[in-house]
Scaffold this motif. Structure first.
Motif, PDB file in Angstrom:
ATOM      1  N   GLN A   1      18.144  73.363  12.223  1.00 38.24           N
ATOM      2  CA  GLN A   1      17.984  72.726  13.523  1.00 38.24           C
ATOM      3  C   GLN A   1      18.375  71.268  13.450  1.00 38.24           C
ATOM      4  OE1 GLN A   1      14.788  74.007  15.815  1.00 38.24           O
ATOM      5  NE2 GLN A   1      14.883  72.340  17.273  1.00 38.24           N
ATOM      6  N   ARG A   2      19.093  70.832  14.471  1.00 41.12           N
ATOM      7  CA  ARG A   2      19.497  69.432  14.603  1.00 41.12           C
ATOM      8  C   ARG A   2      18.711  68.809  15.750  1.00 41.12           C
ATOM      9  NH1 ARG A   2      25.002  68.485  12.636  1.00 41.12           N
ATOM     10  NH2 ARG A   2      25.292  67.109  14.416  1.00 41.12           N
ATOM     11  N   VAL A   3      18.229  67.584  15.522  1.00 39.08           N
ATOM     12  CA  VAL A   3      17.399  66.903  16.503  1.00 39.08           C
ATOM     13  C   VAL A   3      17.960  65.505  16.739  1.00 39.08           C
ATOM     14  CG1 VAL A   3      15.066  66.041  16.987  1.00 39.08           C
ATOM     15  CG2 VAL A   3      15.364  68.158  15.683  1.00 39.08           C
ATOM     16  N   ASN A   4      18.105  65.126  17.998  1.00 37.31           N
ATOM     17  CA  ASN A   4      18.536  63.781  18.343  1.00 37.31           C
ATOM     18  C   ASN A   4      17.462  62.802  17.880  1.00 37.31           C
ATOM     19  OD1 ASN A   4      19.124  61.336  19.574  1.00 37.31           O
ATOM     20  ND2 ASN A   4      19.860  62.278  21.445  1.00 37.31           N
ATOM     21  N   THR A  13       7.420  66.255  18.716  1.00 37.55           N
ATOM     22  CA  THR A  13       6.857  67.583  18.494  1.00 37.55           C
ATOM     23  C   THR A  13       7.942  68.621  18.764  1.00 37.55           C
ATOM     24  OG1 THR A  13       4.655  66.871  19.188  1.00 37.55           O
ATOM     25  CG2 THR A  13       5.073  69.224  19.204  1.00 37.55           C
ATOM     26  N   LEU A  14       8.109  69.546  17.829  1.00 30.78           N
ATOM     27  CA  LEU A  14       9.066  70.637  17.986  1.00 30.78           C
ATOM     28  C   LEU A  14       8.352  71.955  17.721  1.00 30.78           C
ATOM     29  CD1 LEU A  14      11.959  69.135  15.847  1.00 30.78           C
ATOM     30  CD2 LEU A  14      11.871  69.234  18.323  1.00 30.78           C
ATOM     31  N   LYS A  15       8.543  72.927  18.589  1.00 30.31           N
ATOM     32  CA  LYS A  15       7.946  74.242  18.399  1.00 30.31           C
ATOM     33  C   LYS A  15       9.048  75.238  18.070  1.00 30.31           C
ATOM     34  CE  LYS A  15       4.163  73.287  21.501  1.00 30.31           C
ATOM     35  NZ  LYS A  15       2.897  73.450  20.930  1.00 30.31           N
ATOM     36  N   GLN A  20      13.333  54.534  14.613  1.00 30.43           N
ATOM     37  CA  GLN A  20      13.784  53.268  14.049  1.00 30.43           C
ATOM     38  C   GLN A  20      13.724  53.339  12.531  1.00 30.43           C
ATOM     39  OE1 GLN A  20      11.195  50.353  15.775  1.00 30.43           O
ATOM     40  NE2 GLN A  20      12.054  50.585  17.810  1.00 30.43           N
ATOM     41  N   THR A  21      14.267  52.359  11.862  1.00 28.88           N
ATOM     42  CA  THR A  21      14.190  52.274  10.414  1.00 28.88           C
ATOM     43  C   THR A  21      12.730  52.272   9.984  1.00 28.88           C
ATOM     44  OG1 THR A  21      16.239  51.011  10.332  1.00 28.88           O
ATOM     45  CG2 THR A  21      14.793  50.842   8.421  1.00 28.88           C
ATOM     46  N   GLY A  22      12.399  53.119   9.011  1.00 32.68           N
ATOM     47  CA  GLY A  22      11.036  53.148   8.519  1.00 32.68           C
ATOM     48  C   GLY A  22      10.683  54.451   7.839  1.00 32.68           C
ATOM     49  N   ILE A  23       9.420  54.586   7.489  1.00 30.69           N
ATOM     50  CA  ILE A  23       8.891  55.769   6.813  1.00 30.69           C
ATOM     51  C   ILE A  23       8.192  56.632   7.851  1.00 30.69           C
ATOM     52  CG2 ILE A  23       7.270  56.601   5.067  1.00 30.69           C
ATOM     53  CD1 ILE A  23       7.704  53.897   3.632  1.00 30.69           C
ATOM     54  N   TYR A  24       8.448  57.923   7.786  1.00 29.44           N
ATOM     55  CA  TYR A  24       7.857  58.877   8.716  1.00 29.44           C
ATOM     56  C   TYR A  24       7.175  59.998   7.938  1.00 29.44           C
ATOM     57  CZ  TYR A  24      10.476  56.499  12.313  1.00 29.44           C
ATOM     58  OH  TYR A  24      10.953  55.548  13.168  1.00 29.44           O
ATOM     59  N   ILE A  25       6.222  60.627   8.587  1.00 31.91           N
ATOM     60  CA  ILE A  25       5.534  61.771   7.998  1.00 31.91           C
ATOM     61  C   ILE A  25       5.775  62.965   8.893  1.00 31.91           C
ATOM     62  CG2 ILE A  25       3.314  62.745   7.290  1.00 31.91           C
ATOM     63  CD1 ILE A  25       2.404  59.759   6.934  1.00 31.91           C
ATOM     64  N   LEU A  26       6.338  64.012   8.304  1.00 28.83           N
ATOM     65  CA  LEU A  26       6.591  65.249   9.010  1.00 28.83           C
ATOM     66  C   LEU A  26       5.448  66.203   8.667  1.00 28.83           C
ATOM     67  CD1 LEU A  26       9.847  67.206   9.295  1.00 28.83           C
ATOM     68  CD2 LEU A  26       7.879  68.328   8.291  1.00 28.83           C
ATOM     69  N   VAL A  27       4.803  66.745   9.673  1.00 30.86           N
ATOM     70  CA  VAL A  27       3.750  67.745   9.463  1.00 30.86           C
ATOM     71  C   VAL A  27       4.283  69.055   9.997  1.00 30.86           C
ATOM     72  CG1 VAL A  27       1.404  68.455  10.033  1.00 30.86           C
ATOM     73  CG2 VAL A  27       1.905  66.037   9.642  1.00 30.86           C
ATOM     74  N   GLY A  28       4.413  70.035   9.096  1.00 29.59           N
ATOM     75  CA  GLY A  28       4.882  71.359   9.468  1.00 29.59           C
ATOM     76  C   GLY A  28       3.703  72.305   9.560  1.00 29.59           C
ATOM     77  N   GLU A  75       5.668  68.284  13.699  1.00 27.86           N
ATOM     78  CA  GLU A  75       5.262  67.036  14.345  1.00 27.86           C
ATOM     79  C   GLU A  75       5.705  65.906  13.437  1.00 27.86           C
ATOM     80  OE1 GLU A  75       1.038  67.519  14.787  1.00 27.86           O
ATOM     81  OE2 GLU A  75       1.262  68.611  16.663  1.00 27.86           O
ATOM     82  N   ILE A  76       6.250  64.861  14.014  1.00 25.29           N
ATOM     83  CA  ILE A  76       6.688  63.699  13.239  1.00 25.29           C
ATOM     84  C   ILE A  76       5.865  62.499  13.678  1.00 25.29           C
ATOM     85  CG2 ILE A  76       8.599  62.138  12.735  1.00 25.29           C
ATOM     86  CD1 ILE A  76      10.454  64.557  13.010  1.00 25.29           C
ATOM     87  N   TYR A  77       5.293  61.806  12.683  1.00 27.38           N
ATOM     88  CA  TYR A  77       4.451  60.633  12.912  1.00 27.38           C
ATOM     89  C   TYR A  77       5.089  59.422  12.249  1.00 27.38           C
ATOM     90  CZ  TYR A  77       0.857  64.067  14.074  1.00 27.38           C
ATOM     91  OH  TYR A  77       0.148  65.088  14.652  1.00 27.38           O
ATOM     92  N   ASN A  78       4.924  58.248  12.860  1.00 20.87           N
ATOM     93  CA  ASN A  78       5.368  57.037  12.177  1.00 20.87           C
ATOM     94  C   ASN A  78       4.298  56.641  11.161  1.00 20.87           C
ATOM     95  OD1 ASN A  78       3.346  55.591  13.558  1.00 20.87           O
ATOM     96  ND2 ASN A  78       4.782  54.620  14.968  1.00 20.87           N
ATOM     97  N   ILE A  79       4.553  55.617  10.399  1.00 20.99           N
ATOM     98  CA  ILE A  79       3.647  55.221   9.313  1.00 20.99           C
ATOM     99  C   ILE A  79       2.291  54.746   9.839  1.00 20.99           C
ATOM    100  CG2 ILE A  79       4.387  52.824   9.096  1.00 20.99           C
ATOM    101  CD1 ILE A  79       3.744  55.271   6.194  1.00 20.99           C
TER     102      ILE A  79
END
Length: 127
Positions: A97-100, A89-91, A105-113, A78-82
């Motif tokens: 894996q490549r994701v479009n 969400t990817l299962k 947008q430009t910024g900081i993201y948090i990936l939750v695996g 799951e990817i969240y913005n700041i």
């Protein structure tokens, strides 16, 4: 509770002898603080180990997010913005894996695996 008539969240007062997690401050106004006594963290030592097994690369020219991992269990992402809004969400993420990422947008993201037994988080930047 939310009162539709006033448009505000309203609280019932508790007696001064009753312990309440809502801190109204000395003036009786809600300070917006929830006094749980807990500290929130994004990761622990065990979770950091899993995070080292996943890499995130952003290809600026193709706007593709590349995920690579060596985790043997099934992984969802799951990817969240700041601001904490879930963006993606990817299962069953493949080891490469490549994701479009056109919508990021430009910024900081948090990936939750997440695996069936653990979870981890990782910050990444798109600039």
């Amino acid at each position: 509770m939310f009162m539709t008539s006033s448009g505000y969240v309203e609280y019932n007062s508790v007696s001064s002898s009753e312990d309440s997690p809502i801190d109204f401050g000395s003036d009786g106004n809600d300070a917006g603080a929830w006094d749980s006594g807990l500290t929130i963290t994004l990761s622990s030592e065990k979770e950091d180990f899993l995070a080292t097994k996943l890499s995130v690369y952003y290809n600026k020219s193709s706007k593709i997010l590349e995920l690579q991992h060596t985790i043997t269990e099934p992984v969802s992402i799951e990817i969240y913005n700041i601001l904490g809004v879930k963006i993606l969400t990817l299962k069953d993420v493949a080891q490469n894996q490549r994701v479009n990422a056109n919508s990021l947008q430009t910024g900081i993201y948090i990936l939750v695996g997440k695996t069936p037994t653990k979870f981890f988080s990782k910050k990444f930047l798109i600039n």
